[in-house]
Design an enzyme around this catalytic site. Sequence first.
Site, PDB file in Angstrom:
ATOM      1  N   SER A 185       0.749  -1.198   0.146  1.00  0.00           N
ATOM      2  CA  SER A 185       0.019   0.032   0.087  1.00  0.00           C
ATOM      3  C   SER A 185       0.732   1.309   0.017  1.00  0.00           C
ATOM      4  O   SER A 185       1.852   1.367  -0.941  1.00  0.00           O
ATOM      5  CB  SER A 185      -0.952   0.098   1.343  1.00  0.00           C
ATOM      6  N   GLU A 292      -0.960  -2.692  -8.680  1.00  0.00           N
ATOM      7  CA  GLU A 292      -2.188  -3.185  -7.917  1.00  0.00           C
ATOM      8  C   GLU A 292      -2.852  -1.922  -7.496  1.00  0.00           C
ATOM      9  O   GLU A 292      -2.230  -0.756  -7.121  1.00  0.00           O
ATOM     10  CB  GLU A 292      -2.191  -4.103  -6.946  1.00  0.00           C
ATOM     11  N   HIS A 362      -5.096  -5.186  -2.281  1.00  0.00           N
ATOM     12  CA  HIS A 362      -5.855  -5.084  -1.088  1.00  0.00           C
ATOM     13  C   HIS A 362      -7.120  -6.024  -1.012  1.00  0.00           C
ATOM     14  O   HIS A 362      -8.091  -5.535  -1.059  1.00  0.00           O
ATOM     15  CB  HIS A 362      -6.283  -3.743  -0.945  1.00  0.00           C
TER      16      HIS A 362
END
Length: 407
Positions: A185, A292, A362
């Site tokens: 992230s 992503e 995620h």
Amino acid sequence: MTKKIVSKLNRRQFLHHMGVGVSASLLASQSMPNAVANDGLLTVDSLSALTKDELPTALSGSESLFGQVAQRVECIKPTIETRLFASSNVGSRDARNQLALQRVACAGLQVQNPEIVSRQYLRFAGTDSQRASDLQNIATGAISAPKLLLGVRGGYGASRLLPMVDWATLGRLMQERGTILTGFSDVTAIQCALLAKGNMSSLAGPMLYSEFGKTTPDRISCQQFVEALTNPKLTIEVDNAELTSPKLPAVLATNDSRSTTGTIWGGNLSVVSALTGSEYLPRIDGGIVFLEDVGEQTYRIERMLYELYLAGVFKNQQAIVFGAFSGAGEDSYDKRYDVATVVRQLHKLTGLPIYSGMRFGHIAQKASFPLGTTCEIQPNNSGGYQLRFSDYPTIEASALHVEGLWA
């Protein structure tokens, strides 16, 4: 994966070896379900309190934050020198932090700086100087490089720290020790800077607060995390493109049987695109770009990909690998304009082979893997592909007890 239990500890011995605070003692002296419930984790952590780094997992049914607390398991004496780094959002629930600390210790990680989980400045896990010091103190030699640098959580804030760390020296010291830095992230900014300026790999994997502090940690993600930490020849099989888009083939290439070998790099698309034009974005010749994201509308995904394309980031790359694009939703103007359309447009623009559906992002049940290291992608005969990783630091398997991560 079954791990050897080095030595079983009673509750008092275990807490002594952990070296964490009173809240952890409370958790150990009560039953875990009661301690968690008393802090309100089962009721206070509502959807409105979730941030981008944990939302999809919280909405994934049996893997949610609100599931049943896992049963107690035997612990081992923690021996793996571990330091936390909190580069982004604060982990706001103290009992959740303490529960996560107890679990990683039970799994064999000897956390040397558990006190940093209580830091807060505005939305961040401390001031910029405090958060940068988690890494810069290693670069200056004030603190020895540990075996594992474990991220606390994502969110936002890591990019503020990039000019404050001597990445070249940090990377050199990490290489000498074989240190593994892990996160994803917003931690993508840290991982990109470490690779770009320190020539050091890292691990895309779960984090302390985000995963191990959950009421019910995702066991598959925990197992895959330990597999990536301990296996020097990690392989990941991908059968379809479902996680990127069910409308795509797993392999989108003019020659879908050709294997590709290069340095894999990247991470969260929003963070990677925000580094465009900076010295902290890796410039890898013959690389493989991994991307992503979560909760981004389709046009925003394409805009960020175009930002990378127009900046020349995809030049001299061999392939693009897409992980999960969870929560993308439908375009309000035209439902046909979806992630599959965006990926096909990128393939047309770059001419690069695109591999979709990599089980990371995620999402629940993610497969951790090393970034900044050698990756070979080999398509198979059934339309999928395999990723093989090499040349990255690992931890002795006997020092880890995976079941501790969901104790």
